[in-house]
Design an enzyme around this catalytic site. Sequence first.
Site, PDB file in Angstrom:
ATOM      1  CD  GLU A 175      53.867 -54.098 -52.059  1.00  0.00           C
ATOM      2  OE1 GLU A 175      52.962 -53.886 -52.061  1.00  0.00           O
ATOM      3  OE2 GLU A 175      54.349 -55.429 -51.554  1.00  0.00           O
ATOM      4  N   GLY A 176      57.697 -51.749 -49.752  1.00  0.00           N
ATOM      5  CA  GLY A 176      57.327 -51.044 -48.442  1.00  0.00           C
ATOM      6  C   GLY A 176      58.035 -51.779 -47.414  1.00  0.00           C
ATOM      7  N   PRO A 213      60.223 -56.028 -44.019  1.00  0.00           N
ATOM      8  CG  PRO A 213      61.974 -57.030 -45.071  1.00  0.00           C
ATOM      9  CD  PRO A 213      61.360 -57.043 -43.729  1.00  0.00           C
ATOM     10  CE  LYS A 214      51.824 -54.413 -48.063  1.00  0.00           C
ATOM     11  NZ  LYS A 214      51.786 -55.241 -49.247  1.00  0.00           N
ATOM     12  CG  PHE A 215      58.744 -60.103 -49.371  1.00  0.00           C
ATOM     13  CD1 PHE A 215      59.792 -60.034 -50.151  1.00  0.00           C
ATOM     14  CD2 PHE A 215      58.810 -59.773 -47.911  1.00  0.00           C
ATOM     15  CE1 PHE A 215      60.988 -60.248 -49.434  1.00  0.00           C
ATOM     16  CE2 PHE A 215      60.136 -59.917 -47.511  1.00  0.00           C
ATOM     17  CZ  PHE A 215      60.982 -60.069 -48.231  1.00  0.00           C
TER      18      PHE A 215
END
Length: 284
Positions: A169-170, A24-26
């Site tokens: 976010e991505g 996960p992109k934080f």
Amino acid sequence: MFISPMLLETSETAFSDPRFIFEPKFDGHRLIYTRTNETTRLYTRHHTECTRQYSEITAVPLADDIILDGEVVTIDPITGAVDFESIMSRFRASKDLTIQKLTRQFPATYVVFDILRYQGEDLRSLPLLERKNILHSIDFHGTNHIVPIPFIEGAGEALFADICSRNMEGIVCKRKESRYVSRRSADWLKVINWTYVDVWIMGYRKGKFGWLTGVEDNEGNLRAAGIVELGVSPLQKKKFFEELEIGNESKDIVYLKTPKHATVKIRNWTKAGMLRDPAFVKFI
């Protein structure tokens, strides 16, 4: 000791590949954690020290001679979502009383995704999965303030679909055999969960290039929603200025007689109802 971080290239679409892991992109800011000679220091990706701002992170008793790489975030206590504006308030705070107040209001979590040095050994030449194994062997004492990031192998499209369903976010896609290099590398890719918004181009800045965008309020009137600087090609700029009809002007903005309808992509909406990091997509 500061190490310049490894930076991401961009992938326009998610993908699945057994040679990659996916995380996960934080939505926070990059943080390099260093502890040498019994002293802990925290730095941004640009080597700006921010140790004072995150006392709850420096208070975690880690072993000496370690360098970590990750993202520092805050969680909205009401929604449970990652709150980018709150972590920016934490980062910008400079007065002791303000730092203490924000620390109580918006506790920070350091989401760690890499380890660059441990027990006197430089780990950057090791493959990523070996570094991950070392990272996950460390005792973080059950704290919520330093947390290793989860990852999966191979299934990037499934993770991205899940991330999108949670309005996160991505994702980040990393080659399993990648070594850590202090530059931008295609071995690490980001895929952003963009939000697409239809807006009206209301005018343009007189100085630095930027189009003033507007969105309709509840009564159908246009209100300013931010400046678009990114994603506009030279040809699109040329066409825009050839076809515009100038209306009123202010000190900084030239307004159009007839706003132009367009689509932009954004990270998300700010709490003040503005577009965050808008990039032009197309005219409608």
